[in-house]
Design an enzyme around this catalytic site. Structure first.
Site, mmCIF file in Angstrom:
data_model
loop_
_atom_site.group_PDB
_atom_site.id
_atom_site.type_symbol
_atom_site.label_atom_id
_atom_site.label_comp_id
_atom_site.label_asym_id
_atom_site.label_seq_id
_atom_site.Cartn_x
_atom_site.Cartn_y
_atom_site.Cartn_z
ATOM 1 N N GLU A 33 -7.780 9.369 5.310
ATOM 2 C CA GLU A 33 -8.515 8.740 6.397
ATOM 3 C C GLU A 33 -7.726 8.817 7.706
ATOM 4 O O GLU A 33 -8.267 9.159 8.748
ATOM 5 C CB GLU A 33 -8.764 7.263 6.023
ATOM 6 N N ASP A 34 -6.456 8.483 7.650
ATOM 7 C CA ASP A 34 -5.667 8.299 8.873
ATOM 8 C C ASP A 34 -4.793 9.487 9.261
ATOM 9 O O ASP A 34 -4.275 9.539 10.358
ATOM 10 C CB ASP A 34 -4.721 7.085 8.732
#
Ligand code: MN
Length: 503
Positions: free
Chosen positions: A76-77
């Site tokens: 996600e990051d």
């Protein structure tokens, strides 16, 4: 050499050398992936996945789950790809990380809608219960560090926690996590009441402390005299939120809340439980009608214990909870207590089977609402009554869930809205379920970002994007693709309309 992941490994249940190496490798991988990224608290990002992996290890989760906990925010990051995770840590870890990531993609769109979508999304993506458990730990740590977020965000996250995660933790029987989450949510959402209640409980604990200690030592002697040699005693004070809730129910009269304090008697076997109950009742006068046998009749979330309320010699009202070690683990860790570290997860929890048993309390099932009109079968009203007696709010019936789940699946729009369809539904059904105009102007569709044919049968959790063009119109073939009556109806009327205008 000491490594930050050692604490995680130490908390795991009998970790092997391979477990140790893999956890360490995952930690280094995540640390490198998150790089210089910081949390809102100003700490290095890795502090967060480290905390989650530690909680998962303490719950007794298997290596794949712990590793997925460490990696849960990497795709996600950071620019880590799911393929990379699979290559390094295997397909199960990839699946777990992917699913947790999917869950965090849901956009917030107003409370009512959001709560419903969130619950459905959980059900749809979490055929493997480990996904939910990782997500619960993620939420717990985020709630613990909520103070660093802007106020508006705090309120929203706390609400979501109360409405979505607390009921799930409760339903899964993870008592320790449920109590922490609901207290943390209350602290943010109703801080005045929280502080007031917490102060009251603290004061009560201080004034009854000595009397409770006396009661424990009396009980210890009586148990030994009663021939129960192996046991341990614990005491607990009710958590802030559940005390506040009960207090409100009793019209604000704290003397009517009999279980502010509980003494737990933990013994080796079920026979010992009943024997200990006899000892307790011989020692102190039990309150009438307050004996509960949750061993013979467990609560819907699997909770087992014997309860009785007594008044001690020093006039303290306390609940005595008698259970075996196994029941104690179950009460704290719920479903997580069923993990068998050596043999891994039982298929029940990884195949989606478990959802059938848990669905009604995850979804907002309301049984016995007067306005629904249809008479309830006897077994159902009995069940509702029985559940009410436990004064738990989760009303639950497995059969209902099976009927319900056997027929429905949940798929998503790219914006995160949830569309609920029969299991064999196709892209065509999806388009018409959004709106007849969307269906009528469809020229193509993507599932999880890839172009698919219009007869594609959808699966639980698919993200479907419908491509439209104003001048487009349905084709007769679609009638064969559509499974829902409503899609067929719209296709027919659109075809008829176009026939007319062409004639
Ligand atoms: Mn996270």
């Amino acid at each position: 050499m000491v490594h930050p992941s050692d604490a995680i490994v130490a908390a795991m249940r009998s970790p092997s050398t391979e477990d140790k190496d893999t956890v360490r490798r995952a930690y280094d991988f995540a640390e490198q992936a998150h790089g210089a990224e910081l949390r809102k608290s100003g700490e290095p990002y890795i502090v967060h996945p480290h905390a989650i992996a530690l909680y998962l290890a303490r719950l007794g989760m298997d290596r794949d789950t712990v590793v997925a906990g460490i990696l849960h925010d990497t795709t996600e990051d950071t620019d880590t790809s799911p393929e990379e995770i699979e290559k390094e840590f295997g397909p199960t870890v990839r699946f777990l990380v992917d699913s947790v990531t999917k869950l965090s993609k849901l956009k917030y769109r107003g409370l009512e809608r959001h709560v419903e979508s969130m619950r459905r999304l959980l059900v749809a993506t979490a055929s493997d219960i480990r996904v939910i458990i990782i997500k619960l730990m993620d939420r717990l740590h985020n709630m613990e560090t909520l103070e660093f977020l802007p106020e508006e965000k705090r309120g929203r996250i706390a609400l979501e926690t109360r409405e979505v995660y607390v009921p799930i933790a409760e339903r899964l029987g993870i008592g320790v996590i449920k109590a922490q989450l609901e207290d943390l949510a209350m602290k943010t959402l109703d801080s005045e009441k929280y502080q007031e209640t917490a102060a009251f409980l603290k004061e009560q604990s201080e004034t009854t402390k000595d009397a409770l200690e006396d009661a424990k030592s009396e009980l210890r002697k009586a148990l030994v005299a009663g021939g129960i040699r192996t046991f341990r005693l614990e005491s607990r004070t009710k958590n802030v939120h559940s005390f506040a809730k009960k207090l409100a129910k009793k019209g604000g009269d704290a003397t009517l809340v009999y279980d502010i304090f509980a003494i737990r008697v933990i013994v080796p076997s079920i026979e010992d439980c009943y024997r200990a109950l006899g000892v307790v009742h011989a020692l102190w006068r039990p309150m009438l009608g307050r004996v509960r046998d949750y061993i013979a009749a467990p609560k819907p979330n699997g909770y087992r214990s014997l309860h009785t309320t007594i008044i001690t010699r020093r006039k303290i009202t306390a609940e005595i909870q008698i259970r075996s070690e196994e029941m104690q683990r179950g009460a704290q860790f719920g479903v997580a207590a069923h993990f068998n570290y050596k043999r891994g997860m039982s298929e029940f929890f990884t195949s989606g089977e478990w959802i059938k048993s848990f669905l009604p309390s995850l979804m907002k099932f309301q049984l016995g609402t007067p306005e629904s009109g249809t008479p309830k079968p006897r077994w159902l009203t009995d069940l509702v009554e029985a559940t009410r007696e436990d004064d738990e709010e989760g009303v639950f019936q497995k059969t209902l869930a099976e009927d319900f789940l056997a027929e429905r699946m949940f798929v998503f729009t790219p914006k995160g809205d949830v569309i609920d369809l029969p299991v064999d539904a196709t892209v065509v059904d999806f388009a018409y379920a959004i709106h007849s105009d969307v269906g009528n102007s469809m020229i193509g569709a993507k599932v999880d970002g890839k172009m698919v044919s219009l007869d594609t049968v959808l699966k639980n959790g698919d993200i479907v994007e419908v491509l439209t063009k104003k001048s487009a119109k349905p084709s007769k073939k679609w009638l064969a693709y559509a499974k829902t009556a409503s899609a067929k109806h719209h296709i027919r009327s659109s075809l008829a309309k176009h026939r007319k205008s062409e004639a």
